[in-house]
Scaffold this active site. Structure first.
Site, short mmCIF file in Angstrom:
data_model
loop_
_atom_site.label_atom_id
_atom_site.label_comp_id
_atom_site.label_asym_id
_atom_site.label_seq_id
_atom_site.Cartn_x
_atom_site.Cartn_y
_atom_site.Cartn_z
CG ASP A 240 46.50 31.66 40.97
OD1 ASP A 240 47.44 32.42 41.26
OD2 ASP A 240 46.02 30.83 41.78
CD GLU B 210 50.53 26.69 40.03
OE1 GLU B 210 51.61 26.53 40.63
OE2 GLU B 210 49.72 27.58 40.34
CD GLU C 221 44.00 34.72 43.78
OE1 GLU C 221 42.80 34.64 44.12
OE2 GLU C 221 44.81 35.47 44.36
CG HIS D 229 48.84 35.74 50.90
ND1 HIS D 229 49.53 34.58 51.08
CD2 HIS D 229 48.44 35.74 49.61
CE1 HIS D 229 49.56 33.91 49.95
NE2 HIS D 229 48.89 34.58 49.04
NE ARG E 45 42.82 41.88 45.76
CZ ARG E 45 44.07 42.25 45.54
NH1 ARG E 45 45.05 41.39 45.62
NH2 ARG E 45 44.36 43.51 45.26
CG HIS F 73 51.54 38.83 51.91
ND1 HIS F 73 51.27 40.06 51.35
CD2 HIS F 73 51.59 37.96 50.88
CE1 HIS F 73 51.16 39.94 50.04
NE2 HIS F 73 51.35 38.66 49.72
C1 UD1 Z 1 49.05 38.49 44.97
C2 UD1 Z 1 48.19 37.63 44.05
C3 UD1 Z 1 47.84 36.31 44.73
C4 UD1 Z 1 49.10 35.60 45.24
C5 UD1 Z 1 49.92 36.55 46.08
C6 UD1 Z 1 51.21 35.90 46.46
C7 UD1 Z 1 46.61 38.80 42.58
C8 UD1 Z 1 45.30 39.49 42.47
N1 UD1 Z 1 46.93 38.34 43.79
O1 UD1 Z 1 48.26 38.80 46.11
O2 UD1 Z 1 47.18 35.47 43.80
O3 UD1 Z 1 48.69 34.51 46.01
O4 UD1 Z 1 50.20 37.74 45.34
O5 UD1 Z 1 51.80 36.49 47.57
O6 UD1 Z 1 47.31 38.71 41.62
N2 UD1 Z 1 53.00 44.61 48.99
C9 UD1 Z 1 54.18 45.27 49.28
N3 UD1 Z 1 55.35 44.72 48.85
C10 UD1 Z 1 55.42 43.55 48.16
C11 UD1 Z 1 54.21 42.88 47.88
C12 UD1 Z 1 53.01 43.41 48.28
O7 UD1 Z 1 54.17 46.31 49.90
O8 UD1 Z 1 56.52 43.12 47.81
C13 UD1 Z 1 51.72 45.19 49.44
C14 UD1 Z 1 51.32 46.42 48.62
O9 UD1 Z 1 50.69 47.36 49.46
C15 UD1 Z 1 50.28 45.83 47.65
C16 UD1 Z 1 49.60 44.80 48.54
O10 UD1 Z 1 50.67 44.24 49.31
O11 UD1 Z 1 49.40 46.81 47.14
C17 UD1 Z 1 48.85 43.71 47.83
O12 UD1 Z 1 49.64 43.13 46.78
P1 UD1 Z 1 48.85 42.38 45.56
O13 UD1 Z 1 49.87 41.84 44.61
O14 UD1 Z 1 47.79 43.25 45.01
O15 UD1 Z 1 48.07 41.22 46.28
P2 UD1 Z 1 48.60 39.97 47.10
O16 UD1 Z 1 47.68 39.78 48.24
O17 UD1 Z 1 50.04 40.10 47.33
N1 UDP Z 2 57.41 31.83 50.75
C1 UDP Z 2 58.62 32.48 50.99
N2 UDP Z 2 58.76 33.26 52.10
C2 UDP Z 2 57.72 33.45 52.98
C3 UDP Z 2 56.49 32.80 52.71
C4 UDP Z 2 56.36 32.01 51.58
O1 UDP Z 2 59.58 32.33 50.24
O2 UDP Z 2 57.90 34.18 53.96
C5 UDP Z 2 57.30 31.00 49.54
C6 UDP Z 2 56.67 29.64 49.71
O3 UDP Z 2 57.62 28.68 50.12
C7 UDP Z 2 56.12 29.36 48.33
C8 UDP Z 2 55.72 30.72 47.83
O4 UDP Z 2 56.39 31.66 48.66
O5 UDP Z 2 57.15 28.88 47.47
C9 UDP Z 2 54.22 30.92 47.93
O6 UDP Z 2 53.92 32.23 47.66
P1 UDP Z 2 52.66 32.96 48.27
O7 UDP Z 2 52.21 32.24 49.49
O8 UDP Z 2 53.01 34.40 48.38
O9 UDP Z 2 51.60 32.85 47.09
P2 UDP Z 2 50.60 31.72 46.61
O10 UDP Z 2 51.35 30.47 46.40
O11 UDP Z 2 49.50 31.61 47.62
O12 UDP Z 2 50.05 32.28 45.33
#
Ligand code: UD1
Ligand code: UDP
Length: 385
Positions: free
Chosen positions: A98, A120, A134, A211, A213, A244
């Site tokens: 999603d 999924e 999502e 984490h 939004r 995160h």
């Molecule tokens: C995204 C997904 C969310 C998912 C989550 C998993 C969208 C809109 N959101 O949210 O559905 O649950 O990933 O974790 O698709 N950042 C880093 N390094 C990284 C990753 C993130 O620095 O490796 C920081 C960056 O500043 C980035 C911010 O996190 O701009 C947000 O990342 P983003 O992918 O926009 O949103 P998530 O909250 O990670």
């Molecule tokens: N996960 C991980 N390391 C962490 C936290 C989560 O490998 O420090 C794994 C977790 O076991 C799961 C996946 O990340 O398999 C979930 O991802 P996340 O929570 O980022 O996104 P969501 O599932 O909410 O979209």
């Protein structure tokens, strides 16, 4: 006979974890040519997973920037994917879950009239803004996809209710359970020196990940304050929170929790470490989707830090509770479990409503069936079978 070209599009940590077992099976199937394209909506958190699962991308759009907006992700992913799809011309594009990468991936494929398989598929809260964005990403994916890989019967029913053709829906289980079967190791030892120092025999471990939004800002503060309250009430608890990379998460979590002597704030853990830490945790508190799916298999109770969830199967199985994000409510629910062994034990039983470790195999077979390479679809996933 020529091979079927399947392009998997991956942007974030959960997509990589959930696609890894499937990509492995696609690669091993002689009839499929597997191509992997990253948007890299995540960077470090994605690379950590790729290297662990030994996934070697063919394309990397490298779009992530700090505090990115949804528009940034959508525009950059669409532009980049458009070029890659024009060059590769796959027979099928696979997207998972999603995220905004997933939605942009479906749309980019649709613009070039390329078939889409959605892994999924069919999860719904029925609420437009929860989870945001999502819920709507999922619905857009469903409208675009020709193949719907629903993890559970409930997800299939959601799709049927929306009028999708039953012949295009395959109940497969969730690939995250396939991944879990390779990561959980009874004698696992943590490579992180800080985790090595945690006294698992002395403390009950509260494992936290949040984490979303819609939880940024005030809800995240209230979650952090609830965790502090729990630590004060239960001196035999110890909190581990791999934080995160989102700066908006980090700001609040470090400000409110860093100074507590029984709190360990870590960088995001690799999935092997995280899954084995889950297996040793007493209670898991999270707004993560994937963690909600994994915990029931490990027999770990989960408090879901959200108002609504698109994954009600664990609530029905009695291994998860919807706790919301209000400080008092989290404290009341978690405190109830930490202070009442009978209530805790009633939740701490292993069940696998989300998968049996065979989801990737079923998805691969459904793809081959779709392209006329198999006479029949895979048998559906049935929990408890
Ligand atoms: C995204 C997904 C969310 C998912 C989550 C998993 C969208 C809109 N959101 O949210 O559905 O649950 O990933 O974790 O698709 N950042 C880093 N390094 C990284 C990753 C993130 O620095 O490796 C920081 C960056 O500043 C980035 C911010 O996190 O701009 C947000 O990342 P983003 O992918 O926009 O949103 P998530 O909250 O990670
Ligand atoms: N996960 C991980 N390391 C962490 C936290 C989560 O490998 O420090 C794994 C977790 O076991 C799961 C996946 O990340 O398999 C979930 O991802 P996340 O929570 O980022 O996104 P969501 O599932 O909410 O979209």
């Amino acid at each position: 006979m020529s091979s079927i070209k399947v392009m998997s599009i991956v942007g974030t940590r959960p997509e990589a974890i959930k696609m890894a077992p499937l990509i492995r099976i696609l690669q091993e199937t002689g009839e499929i040519k597997s191509v992997l394209c990253l948007t890299a909506q995540h960077r470090e958190m994605l690379d950590q997973v790729l290297s662990l699962f030994k996934l070697d991308p063919d394309y990397d759009l490298d779009i992530m920037k700090e505090a990115q907006s949804l528009t940034h992700i959508t525009v950059r992913a669409l532009e980049g994917l458009d070029k890659v799809l024009q060059k590769e011309k796959p027979d099928l594009v696979l997207v998972q879950g999603d995220t905004t990468t997933t939605m942009a991936g479906s749309l980019a494929a649709f613009y070039q009239k390329i078939a889409v398989g959605h892994i999924e598929a069919g999860l719904r809260t029925g609420e437009r803004y929860a989870p945001f964005p999502e819920e709507i990403n999922r619905r857009l994916n469903s409208v675009i996809a020709q193949l719907h890989f629903a993890p559970t019967d409930l997800a299939r029913e959601n799709l049927l209710r929306e009028g999708f053709d039953p012949n295009t829906i395959f109940v497969t289980g969730n690939t995250v359970i396939d991944a879990l079967q390779t990561t959980i190791q009874p004698k696992f030892s943590f490579s992180d020196p800080l985790l090595q120092k945690v006294d698992f025999s002395r403390y009950r471990i509260l494992l936290v990940e949040a984490h979303r939004r819609e939880n940024l800002g005030e809800p995240m503060e209230s979650i952090a304050l609830a965790l502090r309250d729990l630590l004060e009430t239960f001196p035999d608890t110890f909190l581990v929170f791999p934080v995160h990379k989102n700066p908006q998460v980090r700001k609040v979590v470090f400000r409110l929790l860093q100074d507590h002597p029984r709190v360990l704030l870590l960088e995001p853990l690799d999935p092997f470490s995280f899954h084995n830490l889950m297996a040793r945790a007493h209670l898991i508190l999270t707004d993560s989707g994937g963690i909600q799916e994994e915990a029931p298999s490990l027999g770990r109770p989960v408090l879901v830090l959200r108002r609504v969830t698109e994954r009600p199967e664990a609530l029905e199985a009695g291994t998860a509770l919807l706790a919301g994000t209000k400080r008092e409510e989290i404290v009341a629910l978690a405190g109830g479990l930490l202070g009442d062994e009978t209530a805790y034990q009633a939740m701490a039983h292993a069940t696998n409503p989300y998968g049996d470790g065979q989801a990737s195999r079923r998805i691969c077979q459904a793809i081959l069936y779709h392209f006329g390479r198999r006479p029949s679809p895979p048998e559906p996933f049935e929990p408890g079978k």
